[in-house]
Structures are given as structure tokens and as C-alpha cells.
Scaffold this motif. Structure first.
Motif: not given
Lengths: 987, 451
Positions: A888-896
Motif C-alpha cells: 500500500e502507499i498511504t499518506n497519513q499524518p502519522s508519517q508526517a
């Protein structure tokens, strides 16, 4: 299929009839759906309606019914419409009036099915189905349909399509470009411009080795590319393909497929034992990609490596480690599961079929596959192969509730060790006895014959080559030896497996004969009683004081070892095999009571005698010094150190080869007829189905069948996987599903062309990658053509440009380490759990302490299931429980949050900053330039220098007198660049 | 589906009209953005929404129903297993509550007690998994993930589903649902619940103002990077997500920082009071309850908090007393606090564990119990359920649910229905078929308890 309900009312045969009924129906696939049913309607029918009809109605209302009820057939659409004796069973205009609903509700005197009323949810499903027009793909009466079976696309042979002609003949570089361009031209599209050399080299580095080029490498390549063009590109590609980092990148891709994990994962009872030997499979995979093992060979090694011939010891070990593929799976706990063995088999079938063929065969465990032509019978043909295979996962933390302990593959240093040479014998130089006597032992015997100075008890025999052969006996010293200062030296061989007994053996006691409290000095080898000491020496002082000190070296069964014990007052030392550092060094109060005697070969109370051999026993009435202890080994001429055999997870044939019986409803206690071992029948046409040997499981035959050049899926699936990693998009978007429910290829001719080339090039993955990355298509820019055009390739299905991609979890971590100059490119050794055989999650929270800081590439981090490495977890790291071909390639605030605040990332930035500060010659502007070059691989623009400086100064000002303000200020700039999209995205 | 009709450009254009969309696109998985519409944006439920949010008070280990809410006095001549502690009637409807829960007893008029619960197995791990996911044997999406999948969440600056003090990732995993529906764990791995926080949310490596400047440099770089490239919605969504992450730092940290709460509130919740007796381990349940309220108040959709230690085998009386004591006052405070703030009307509070325990004989020599999946107690409060109401019952010995029987599947179906979701149509297509929380057998909505 839920056959359970039937078993009470009907006999086995009825239940089976039902199975085969559906097996037959399972064959009508999409092509038979002549009307264009809405996919959602079709799904509704397949999931809600058909299973109910098949389970509860077909028995009496289908072409296969023994006695047709009410002349009604429910196994094809017109059957329902035409109806039976009471007329049509569905009323599309007034759905609630439908006969079938009344029957299901047991109203109006109709009660169907007669034996039980179905749940209101099912009735509601039927009502809804009729309300939406009773969509039904079963157009043909099954009798007519029988001859019109149609297979999913991937079951058709790989075809050699002619290379298509294109208008723009100057554009293509490689044959593959023709396929791409021809399609584009047909859609009136043009490819975008080529990417710049700076972009291209970065793309190639990340795609091929998962790292980034340095600023200098980019500059060099740019010059070379402008000068030599194509040749420079080829040189770069070849350089990357031969770099050892290639295997680390592509091996990691394969580990996703192999559901690689270094612990079992929660077994359903909350237990998660480590796999201490799993890392060997990881290293094997990395090595396989680096040496470009032909893919067909790679498959064979993983499925049947143990059955392959070998010439060298390296080859033998490699083959065995490869079979780790079969043993790495997640297992549910034995304790909660009657089907444990079949669950292990299921994981193997599921992994093999999904990884190599892109087919999910596992559904057929319980029912004939609804969508793909895979009947239950085929599943159990495959199951027979794996039921005849022993899967070797090892100790499983010695947790019997989780999984029974199994042996492991033994890896050896030379092929001689695999031969049945007599390891029981041991030889010593002629002057060895003299060397021992020089130290003036009080008692000494070579033990080649019955010793005169010792009392031999119970079963001991003697021979010149094997010395004392210990069955259940021991030696007793019938004189007082000082209890505070003494030494003992002897050679011993233990023949009992380290987990066969609670305590493997007692070697030595200095205590009173028969004392049940065992007060005194004892040396033992641990067994299965306590996993901490399994196969290792320990020193113990009896039950009263109960002090026990263990050691770390595992002694292998059947090997000769030399041991010296010295006691000097309260200091106890054990020297093992001439190693300078004592194996055990500890304080023990003198506890042996007066009247104690020395026993060798069993404990003072005769407990756990050594089964194996003893030689050259010498007892000294003083504590020998270190040099004397070591000389007792040195003089023997034997190699210093303890012989170690390495272990690997894997699989091998069982002694008993057997076919598997069908497990009705997937339940291993409800058995149907036996099915001969074999492969998938619906794929059988490209080659004769392999003959399954009587003396071997058939894994080799399965692997050969899978890698047959005409196998329709194997090559296509792998080509598609490689393509996926190079383009970030796929020819077949469902990379793990090439069946009916998978997507069809966007470029079927190209897929087949590449598959054939792949086979022609001896299944070389490197050549496949080389072909693709040297194509014109690969080198396109990720920006579309700027000019406005009505026709747009919005989703890039025509490959008119390259897709911009984010660094995945591993590349991001590796690139950060690389940019901060902290990356260690040497392969990571073993694993953080290589010596840990235990549950990782007990006590709770324990797992996180198992992860060790590492500067090696991410592929070498410890991949514990349910507890992934914290530096990777935020960026869509797979769960490693099943085949995972596409992350998967998700974009989540946890990554920020990770990029902004993660302590590891901050530490990297500060490390870089400290290093930068050491270089006092640099001006501030030069510093900023070097940071930009290291991270973004380019020179900063003037305003960027100013912005960077402004940040550093502002932070510095704000930190004021705080500790290392300047270091932290510069680190804030470094971190900002590491968090930027420019760093994390590859054009 | 609607998103497919718009081109990326149109989407971006519309994006500039409001923050709502940006938040959505930023939170979307990139793949999801390109194909289907996986998002955390609030969605309208198909049914009447009785509850908007859930707090699940997870009592792991299997709380003794007969010593808490299911009163089983000795009846008849022959002694039989029953309650080991005293019970009294409480509230307007005379609800029986054990002496071990004196504070919750005061809130009896808010409770809807379900005494007819039953489940499939007395195996902790399996039943715990089934309680959370509907499935005993294999990992599946958690209830909280299904709810956020169905409804999205109100506050885009916070996760939609938060799980405190969880030991198993499987209980908050989104499994095959898109990972944006995964629960965010606070204090997993047995960290001290008095300090537990969101991962990477707090930092002291730089002062806030410096981090603000750092962020604006990152965004400046990102904007420049984006400007030099042709339109790419991925890049825009990452830029938005950075902002969100940054705001989440403040927002989540503000919520996690309970020092701003007045002392009498902290006192009432028993924040920082830990009980460590027998099986009952410290969990700072008071802080968990207070955090639950603060998260719910801020618009988080689903919050699970946990107290373990209910697996009271030997020394049952001592241990169950300790467990009750550790949750009693905090839960009562939570119910009262929610009510006073008007949050209880649309917040559903759920209390229970993976199964119950059989009763003890009045003169039993051994102070021991075991597991009982055949009959046990859950209670609900707030969000659309009857108040001061007892539903279902077990037989005289409390061993078996005989009336108003509710399986976990039924409980799940009921919770979804209260949230305005239909358990039979809230499905997700995975590996060739539609999946739902209540599985192939489906669940029965217990409408009898609806207010």
C-alpha cells in the motif's frame, strides 16, 4: 460452502455429491455471463444467492438431483423463471409475492428447505436479489454449459505476438517500446520527453539498488551521458546490476512475496515465538538475486532444494536454506486447532500458488473454487505433496501449545561431514599422555581400557579408537580429593539430542555418593527442561544452595569436546576446547561435604548419565593455572574452539509418503476419498501431468511443472512483478491474482513478449531488468508533455510518462542513513534474535527491546511479525503474514509526525550536524551547499541558501544558551531537507 | 464512485475552495485517491444515527458477571453457585448492582445492562479476538475500523479510532480495510498508562517556534518542488498531510495534557491512582477514562480503553475486588461527566470483556473461579439505548444465558445499528467476496434495548 449442516441429516456421499456439483458449476466464468450484468449485481449473486442455492436447494432441484422435486430446477436462470409444478418461483413485478420467498419464510404451506428454516438475513438477501431484477449469470442449463467452459485469461498459453509496427520509428530503443508506442499511437497519444540524466540516474539507483547516487556520481554521469549517451547509460546499469546492493534491494522485494518474518506472529493464543534461524533464508535470497540464480532454479530451490543434487558444500547448504520458504509461514497455535498440520500445508499451498502462479488455490480447501477452475480435488492433490513433507521450523520457543518442536536442516562446512564417517572415534598424538603426566595428575587414564585407578560402575565398555563408551555408567574416584583446590580434565562426547531429555547429561560430580541433596560441585549439559541451558554446560552446587551458572556455547550432539574444571578456593573456572576465555567463571562457596568423591560420566546419585564417550581423564589435587589448563587441549593437536553446526529452517520429505484424503468442509476430521498427489488439472494441457514418485513427496515434480517453459503463469507473474517495481504501475494490476477476479493485462502482447524473452534468457532476472530499464519507455520524464492536448493519458495506462514514486520504507531509511553518512554498507550479520528462542511478546512490551540499533541496510533489520522495526513501521511496511506483491502507499499524518519528531531521525540529523561542525574550514554558505548536495543531490539556489541560513539563525537564537544550540540549529535544517518531498520522491 | 467522474485537475481546483477537501485528500491513501474513495471524511449513515461516537471500556480477562451486575442469590434449599458479594437495588428501576461497584451503582439510571450475553469459546485469545473483530481464528478488521470505515470521523486533525492500553495489534487493526481505518495505539506494549502518548507526537528537540519555522521551510521546499513539476495530486496531499501532522501535534498533545483539567475532575476520575493487587495491574484507568472523554469531546469516532486483570482464578475475591475498585470510580466519573456535558446522548459507552465467570458455591473452600462463555454481562450507556434498563438473564446459577440472549455478532450488529449503519450492507470486497463484521452468519439487532 458450508457442508457442516448436512452431515447430521445426510450421509457422506450426499455431502460429496454436493461438492462435485458445485465443482462443476464453478467452471462457468465471466465469458458465460453473456448479458452484461453489473459487477455489483454479479457479486451479490455469487456471494449471497448462489451459495444458498447450492447448499440448500440443488440437492432436490437441479439437474444432478437424484429425484427432481416438483419438477423444479434452480441451477440455471431459466429454471427459476420457468418454474416447476407451481409455476415461476420469482415474481419480478411483485417481489414479495415470489414463491421462493414464501417457501423460505415457511408461509402459505410452503416450507423450503424442509429440514430447517433459513435465517431472516438470507431471506432478506433473496428479497433484495429479486428486487434488483434477479440478476443471474447461470444462463445455460448446466448440461448445455458443460462443453463451454472458459478459463481466465492467464490459463491460455503465452503467445509470441509479432512486434507491432509504429509510425514514429525513431522513438523505440527496445522491442518493448514498440508495444508501448503502438498502443499510444492508436490512442492518439505521444510519449513525453525523456528524463534528464540527473533524474534518470536517481531513478536507476533507487530502482536497482534502493540507494541514491551521490552528488558527485550525478555530475559524473551527466557528463558521461552527454558525451557518450547510450553507452554511458549501459555502463551505469551494468555497474548497478553487478553491485552487491542489487540483491539487498531486489531480495527485499522477494521477501515480501515470501511473507518473510523472524517470528511466528501471534498464534491466536497471544504467543509469538522467534524464528532464530530465519535470517539465513534472507541472506540466501539476497545472494540468489546477486548471483542472478535463474528464476526457474530459484523456484526449485525454494520448493525442493533438499531434493536437488549438489556438487559443492555451498550448493548443498544453499539448496537446504532455500526450502526455508516453506517453513517461514505464520502458524496458528497447535493447542486451539485440530487442523494444525493441514493449516501448515495450507500456508504452503497458498504461498506457492499465489507467489508463482498468481492464483489463490487455498479457497479450494473448503469448497470448489467459485471463480477459478480449481476444484477441491486439486487442492488435496497438492496437499498430499506437502503432507508427505516435513516442515522444519525448529523449537518454536519450546512452546508446545504453539507448535511441536521440529528438527532443522544442519548446514555443514565440508561435504565429508555429510558422509557417514565414524565420528565416535577420536585420535590423539602419541605424546599426549606424556604431556598430561607432566602436570602430575593424582589420577589419570586414557580410558582406552578399563582403568586400574578408577572404579568403573554400570555399563561402560572400552576400545582403542572410541575410548570409554558410556552407556549408563560412570567412573568413581575412591579416594579423597581436596574439595577446595582441585582440577579435572577430560574429553567427552554426548550422543543424545539436546532436547531429548530434561537434562542431557551430567558429566561430573564432586559430592557424596548417592546424596539426594547433591551438595557439592556438578557439571551438566542442559536439555529441554530449561530452554536457556539447552545443549549448554552449567555448573551447579546442589539443591541446598541451588546456585547455577550457565554458559553460552551450544555443544553439538556427537561431537568430541575437551573440558577442564579448576576450583581454586571459591573461584570456579571451566575451560572448553582450549578457548582462552573460560566458558564459565564464577564464585561458588565450597559446599561439597567431607567424604565427597569425584564421579565422572553421571551425577553422584547416578542421575542422567552421559550417553556417548569419555577419554583422557585426569584429576589433579591442585588448581591448575590458565596456561596449564589450555596446554591440556593444545597438546591434543585438535582445533581450538567448539565445533558448531549451523541450522536452517526448511523442509524435507517424510519417511512415509502418502496421498491426502479430501477434508470435507476443510475439516481434517471429516475425511472423504483419497486424492492422488498431483498438480492443478485445469492447467494440465501444456505438458503431461507429472508422475508422482512413490518414494518422494513430489515437490521436485511440482517445482519442475511450475517452471516448465510452457507454464502459462509462472513467467508472466514474475515479469509483471519486476515491471511493477520498475514503473510503480503494472501490466496486470492485481499482481497476486491472475485468476478470474484479477484484472486483465493492459498490454497482453507486451506481457507475453517479455515473458518469452525472460524464459529465452534462461530466466535471468538481471537481464529482464536490464532490458526494461534500457528501454525508451523507462527513461521517460514523469512530467507529461506540456502542450495542451485534448487526449490525455490521465491514469497513465499508456505509459506516456513515468510515474513519480515515493521512497518505500526501506529506501527512505537507507537514504537517510546514506545522506547523513551513517550507512554501513557491509551486510548485516545474522539477526538480533539469532540466539533468542523465546516468545517475543511476553512480558508485554518485550518485543520492542529486541530491536537493536543498526547502521546496516534496512533489509537486515529484525523482521518480527506483529512488531516491525520502528523505523519502517510508519511507511506501509507489510505484515508478512501472506504473499504481499504490492505494498500500500498511504499518506497519513502519522508519517508526517515521524518526519517531524522521530528520535531516530533527529539523531541522524544531529549526527550529521556534529560532523559538519568538525569541518571548521567551511563557511556557512558552504555548509548549506554541502547539505543540499548530500540530501537533495543538487546545489542550492541563492534564495534557498538565504532561507536555510535564516532557519539556522532563528533556531540558534531561540535556543540561546541551550546545550549544543548550533549543532541543533544546523540539524533542524538537515532534518527539514530529509522531510521534504524532493528527498522522498523519485521523478 | 463519485470521485471517478472528476479529473484530477478538477479535483484540485475544487480543492482550493475549502479546507475540507484538502484534509480529505491528504488523509486519503494515494492509491485510494486514484481509484476509490477511501477517506476519513464524515459520511452520512444510511440509518437514523442514535449514537455518533463510541467509548469501549474493555475489561480483558473476563469479568465476573455474578459479582458485578448479574445478581444470583441463593434460591431453593440446595446451595448452588451464585454471587459471592452483596448486591443492592439502585436507581429508579431498582437495578441490582454489586457492593464492589458503589460508584457505578450511583449511575444505575444511565445503564442498560445486558445479562444474556454468550459467545463461542472460553479461550481468552480467541474470544478476545472475536469480541473485537467478530472472528475467532484469523485476524480481521476491528469493530472500531468498521465504524470509521462506515462513518469517517468528525475531527480531521485527530485519528478516527484510538485504542489505549492495547496489547495486541489485532484488536485495533484495519486488516483488509484501507489502513486509514487502522486504530492509533496509545500505550501499547505495556508502557505505563500514566505517561503513554501517541507515537512521535511529542518532542523536545526544538522549541515550538523553531519547529514552526522548520515546517515552513519544509513546505516552502515542497511548494517549490511541486511548482517545478506538472500537476501531481500526490504532492499536494503530502503537503497537506504535513500541515495536518503538525496540527495534530498540538491538538493531540493538548488532549493528552490533562494538567489543564481542574483538580476536582482529576480527583473524581481518580487520575494517577493505581491498584496493584494480585491479577490487577496498574493501568491508570482514571487517566484513560479522562482521555477517552477528551478524545470523544474533540470528535474522535471510536475510543477503546482497557483494564486487564479480570482473569481472576485463584484468590478470586481479592482480585475481582481490586479490579472493580480500579475501574469503578473512574467509570462513574466518566458517565457523569459525559452526561453533564451533554455528550452522553450521542456517545455510546460499552462495558464488558471476552466472557464471564461461573459463580462460587456459598461455602466453597477454595476461592476460585474459571471461564464462562455461556452466559455473562455487558452494559451499554448513552447513545440511543434505554436507561436504567436490564435486558436478558441467566439461569438461577448464572451459568447459562436463557433469556434475551446476545452473541458478540448481535452486539456488533446492534452497535452498528445504533451508529446508523446496517451490519448486513456495511461490507468490503476482499479476496473475491464481500466481507462484513458480523460474518456469514450475520447478527441480530437487539432493538428491544433502543430508547
Amino acid at each position: 460452502m458450508r457442508l457442516k449442516k448436512f452431515s447430521n441429516n445426510f450421509n457422506l456421499i450426499a455431502a460429496l455429491l454436493c461438492t462435485f456439483q458445485v465443482s462443476f458449476l464453478g467452471f462457468d466464468t465471466k465469458s458465460l455471463y453473456a448479458e452484461n450484468l453489473k459487477p455489483s449485481h454479479l457479486k451479490f449473486f455469487e456471494t449471497k444467492i448462489r451459495p444458498v442455492l447450492a447448499n440448500h436447494c440443488y440437492k432436490c432441484h437441479s439437474g444432478k438431483a437424484k429425484k427432481l422435486g416438483a419438477n423444479l430446477k434452480l441451477d440455471y436462470k431459466d429454471g427459476l423463471i420457468k418454474g416447476g409444478e407451481s409455476g415461476s418461483v420469482i415474481n419480478l413485478k411483485k417481489p414479495n409475492e415470489s414463491l421462493i420467498l414464501k417457501a423460505l419464510l415457511h408461509t402459505d404451506g410452503l416450507e423450503m428447505p424442509p429440514e430447517e428454516k433459513l435465517s431472516p438475513a438470507i431471506v432478506a438477501d433473496f428479497r433484495r436479489w429479486i428486487e434488483i431484477g434477479a440478476p443471474d449469470p447461470r444462463k445455460l442449463n448446466p448440461k448445455e454449459a458443460k462443453n463451454k467452459q472458459s478459463l481466465p485469461w492467464s490459463f491460455n498459453p503465452v503467445k509470441d505476438y509479432p512486434i507491432p509496427k509504429v509510425k514514429n520509428e525513431s522513438w523505440p530503443q527496445d522491442s518493448l517500446d514498440h508495444y508501448i508506442l503502438a498502443r499510444m499511437e492508436k490512442a492518439q497519444l505521444n510519449p513525453t520527453q525523456d528524463a534528464s540524466p540527473e533524474v534518470l540516474i536517481r531513478r536507476l539507483y533507487v530502482d536497482l539498488i534502493g540507494l541514491q547516487p551521490s552528488f558527485q556520481e550525478i555530475v559524473k554521469f551527466k557528463t558521461a551521458y552527454l558525451e557518450k549517451g547510450e553507452a554511458a547509460l549501459k555502463a551505469l546499469v551494468d555497474h548497478l546490476l553487478t553491485s552487491s546492493q542489487f540483491g539487498e534491494r531486489w531480495g527485499r522485494h522477494w521477501l515480501d512475496i515470501a511473507r518473510y518474518g523472524e517470528s511466528n506472529g501471534n498464534d491466536g493464543l497471544g504467543r509469538n515465538p522467534t524464528f532464530p534461524h530465519a535470517w539465513r533464508y534472507r541472506d540466501y535470497v539476497i545472494d540468489a538475486f546477486n548471483r542472478d540464480t535463474p528464476y526457474d532454479r530459484f523456484i526449485k530451490e525454494q520448493i525442493a532444494g533438499d531434493l536437488l543434487p549438489y556438487k559443492t558444500v555451498e550448493e548443498r547448504n544453499r539448496n537446504l536454506v532455500g526450502t526455508g520458504f516453506l517453513a517461514l509461514g505464520w502458524k496458528p497455535a497447535l493447542a486451539m486447532n485440530q487442523n494444525f498440520e493441514m493449516d501448515v500445508v495450507n500456508d504452503q499451498i497458498d504461498t506457492i500458488s499465489t507467489a508463482f502462479m498468481g492464483l489463490s488455490v487455498a479457497c479450494a480447501r473448503c469448497h470448489d473454487h467459485k471463480h477459478d477452475p480449481i476444484p477441491t480435488k486439486d487442492y488435496y492433490s497438492l496437499a498430499g505433496i506437502f503432507k508427505s513433507t516435513q516442515t522444519m521450523w525448529g523449537l518454536a520457543a519450546n512452546e508446545k501449545l504453539t507448535a511441536p518442536a521440529t528438527p532443522l536442516h544442519k548446514l555443514v562446512d565440508s561435504l565429508d561431514e555429510t558422509k557417514n564417517s565414524n565420528t565416535k572415534a577420536i585420535t590423539f598424538p602419541g605424546n599426549y599422555e606424556e604431556a598430561i603426566r607432566r602436570l602430575k595428575p593424582a589420577i589419570y587414564s586414557s580410558l582406552k581400557e578399563k582403568p586400574a585407578t578408577l572404579i568403573t560402575e554400570n555399563k561402560v565398555t572400552f576400545s582403542k579408537s572410541e575410548h570409554a563408551v558410556m552407556e549408563s555408567g560412570r567412573f568413581r574416584v575412591e579416594r579423597e580429593i581436596p574439595r577446595d583446590n582441585y582440577s579435572v580434565s577430560f574429553w567427552f562426547r554426548n550422543d543424545v539430542g539436546n532436547t531429548a531429555r530434561p537434562i542431557t547429561a551430567y558429566l561430573f560430580s564432586h559430592a557424596k555418593n548417592g546424596d539426594k541433596q547433591q551438595e557439592g560441585d556438578h557439571i551438566g549439559i542442559g536439555g529441554k527442561h530449561d530452554a536457556k541451558h539447552t545443549g549448554k554446560l552449567y555448573f551447579w552446587n546442589g539443591q541446598k544452595h541451588d546456585q547455577l551458572v550457565g554458559s553460552s556455547t551450544i555443544l553439538l550432539e556427537g561431537t568430541w569436546n575437551h573440558l577442564v574444571l579448576t576450583r581454586s578456593g571459591e573461584k570456579v573456572r571451566l575451560y572448553l576446547n582450549g578457548v582462552e576465555k573460560p566458558e564459565i567463571e564464577a564464585q561458588f562457596k565450597i559446599s561439597a561435604p567431607e567424604g565427597s568423591r569425584i564421579f565422572v560420566g553421571a551425577r553422584n546419585d547416578q542421575f542422567s548419565p552421559l550417553k556417548g564417550g569419555l577419554a583422557h581423564l585426569a584429576i589433579f589435587e591442585r588448581a591448575l593455572n590458565r596456561n596449564e589448563c589450555l596446554s591440556l587441549h593444545r597438546a591434543s593437536g585438535h582445533k581450538r574452539g567448539t565445533k558448531q553446526v549451523h541450522f536452517a529452517m526448511g523442509a524435507r520429505d517424510k519417511a512415509k509418503i502418502e496421498d491426502c484424503k479430501i477434508n470435507i468442509d476443510g475439516n481434517s476430521r471429516k475425511l472423504g476419498p483419497s486424492t492422488p498427489r498431483g498438480v492443478l488439472t485445469s492447467l494440465g494441457s501444456f505438458t503431461r501431468p507429472p508422475k508422482m514418485p512413490k518414494t518422494s513427496s513430489g515437490r521436485l515434480e511440482l517445482a519442475e511443472w511450475l517452471t516448465h517453459p510452457q507454464h502459462p503463469q509462472t513467467s508472466r507473474v514474475m515479469v509483471n512483478r519486476v515491471w511493477h517495481h520498475l514503473f510503480g504501475q503494472t501490466l496486470v494490476s492485481t499482481v497476486d491474482d491472475f485468476g478470474s477476479y484479477g484484472e486483465k493485462p493492459t498490454h497482453p502482447e507486451l506481457l507475453d513478449h517479455l515473458a518469452l524473452q525472460f524464459i529465452k534468457n534462461d530466466w535471468s532476472v538481471k537481464l529482464l531488468i536490464r532490458k526494461i530499464v534500457l528501454s525508451r519507455t523507462y527513461r521517460l520524464s514523469s512530467d507529461p508533455l506540456q502542450k495542451k492536448s485534448k487526449v490525455r493519458d490521465t491514469n497513465n495506462i499508456h505509459y506516456s510518462r513515468h510515474l513519480r514514486r515515493r521512497l518505500d520504507a526501506e529506501s527512505l531509511r537507507d537514504s537517510i542513513l546514506q545522506a547523513c553518512s551513517t550507512l554501513n554498507l557491509k551486510p548485516g550479520q545474522e539477526s538480533a534474535v539469532a540466539k533468542i528462542d523465546k516468545l517475543i511478546n511476553w512480558p508485554p512490551g518485550e518485543a520492542k527491546y529486541l530491536h537493536q540499533p543498526s547502521a546496516h541496510r534496512s533489509v537486515y533489520l529484525c523482521m518480527l511479525r506483529n512488531s516491525p522495526p520502528p523505523e519502517l513501521a510508519a511507511f506501509d511496511f507489510p505484515t508478512s503474514v501472506r504473499v504481499h506483491g504490492k505494498r500500500e502507499i498511504t499518506n497519513q499524518p502519522s508519517q508526517a509526525l515521524f518526519l517531524l519528531n522521530n528520535p531516530w531521525l533527529i539523531e541522524q540529523s544531529q549526527h550529521y550536524s556534529r560532523k559538519l561542525a568538525q569541518n571548521v574550514a567551511l563557511t556557512e554558505v558552504q555548509k548549506i551547499e554541502s547539505i543540499f548536495q548530500a540530501i537533495l543531490k543538487r546545489t542550492p539556489q541563492e534564495d534557498e541558501i538565504q532561507e536555510g541560513l535564516a532557519l539556522v539563525r532563528a533556531v540558534e537564537r531561540e535556543l540561546g544558551e541551550a546545550d549544543s544550540a548550533s549543532i541543533r540549529a544546523w540539524a533542524s535544517l538537515i532534518q527539514a531537507l530529509l522531510a521534504s518531498n524532493e528527498f522522498r520522491y523519485i521523478d | 464512485m463519485g470521485m471517478k467522474l472528476l479529473s484530477r485537475r478538477q479535483m484540485l481546483q475544487s480543492a482550493s475552495c475549502g479546507f475540507g477537501y484538502l484534509a480529505l485528500s491528504a488523509l486519503c491513501g494515494e492509491q485510494a485517491l486514484a481509484s476509490s474513495a477511501a477517506s476519513l471524511k464524515e459520511k452520512l449513515p444510511p440509518l437514523r444515527q442514535r449514537a455518533k461516537r463510541v467509548i469501549f471500556l474493555c475489561m480483558s480477562g473476563g469479568p465476573a458477571n455474578l459479582d458485578t451486575f448479574d445478581y444470583k442469590p441463593q434460591v431453593g434449599k440446595k446451595p448452588h453457585p451464585g454471587s459471592a458479594f452483596k448486591f443492592q437495588r439502585h436507581g429508579h428501576n431498582g437495578m441490582w448492582v454489586s457492593e464492589l461497584m458503589p460508584h457505578i451503582a450511583q449511575q444505575a439510571d444511565k445503564l442498560c445492562v445486558l445479562n444474556g450475553m454468550y459467545c463461542d469459546t472460553g479461550n481468552h485469545a480467541q474470544s478476545f479476538l472475536q469480541l473485537h473483530t467478530g472472528e475467532r481464528f484469523r485476524p480481521r478488521p476491528s469493530l472500531g475500523s468498521w465504524v470509521t470505515y462506515g462513518l469517517g470521523t468528525e475531527n480531521q486533525n485527530l485519528p478516527g479510532f484510538i485504542s489505549l492500553n492495547a496489547h495486541e495489534a489485532t484488536t485495533y487493526s484495519s486488516n483488509f480495510l484501507p489502513s486509514i481505518y487502522e486504530g492509533t495505539a496509545i500505550g501499547k506494549n505495556g508502557e505505563s498508562m500514566s505517561k503513554a502518548t501517541l507515537e512521535n507526537v511529542a518532542t523536545d528537540h526544538l522549541p515550538l517556534a523553531s519547529r514552526q519555522k522548520q515546517l515552513s521551510l519544509i513546505q516552502k521546499l515542497n511548494r517549490r518542488h511541486q511548482k517545478n513539476r506538472f500537476e501531481d495530486p500526490k504532492l499536494e496531499s503530502v503537503i497537506q498531510s504535513m500541515e495536518l501532522g503538525f496540527r495534530m501535534q498540538t491538538e493531540a498533545q493538548n488532549i493528552l495534557d490533562i494538567s489543564t483539567e481542574p483538580d476536582h475532575i482529576k480527583e473524581k476520575y481518580r487520575v494517577g491512582k493505581n491498584i496493584s493487587v494480585g491479577t490487577c495491574r496498574p493501568s491508570d484507568f482514571g487517566r484513560q477514562c479522562l482521555l477517552a472523554r477528551r478524545f470523544i469531546e474533540a470528535g474522535v469516532r471510536f475510543v477503546e480503553i482497557a483494564q486487564g486483570g479480570w482473569d481472576t482464578h485463584t484468590n478470586h475475591k481479592r482480585d475481582v475486588k481490586a479490579c472493580c475498585e480500579s475501574v469503578d470510580a473512574p467509570i462513574a466519573a466518566l458517565l457523569e461527566d459525559l452526561d453533564q456535558r451533554g455528550l452522553l446522548d450521542d456517545t455510546l459507552v460499552v462495558w464488558g470483556g471476552e466472557f464471564g465467570r461461573p459463580g462460587m458455591l456459598p461455602n466453597a473452600k477454595k476461592d476460585e473461579t474459571g471461564h464462562n462463555p455461556r452466559g455473562f454481562t455487558f452494559w451499554l450507556a448513552g447513545g440511543g439505548v434505554k436507561r436504567g434498563f436490564t435486558y436478558g438473564k441467566t439461569d438461577d446459577t448464572g451459568l447459562k444465558a436463557i433469556d434475551g440472549r446476545i452473541h458478540f455478532r448481535d452486539l456488533h450488529a446492534t452497535i452498528l445499528e445504533l451508529m446508523g449503519l446496517r451490519h448486513d450492507t456495511l461490507t468490503y470486497f476482499h479476496q473475491g467476496r464481500e466481507h462484513r463484521l458480523t460474518g456469514p452468519d450475520g447478527g441480530k439487532v437487539v432493538r428491544e434495548i433502543f430508547a
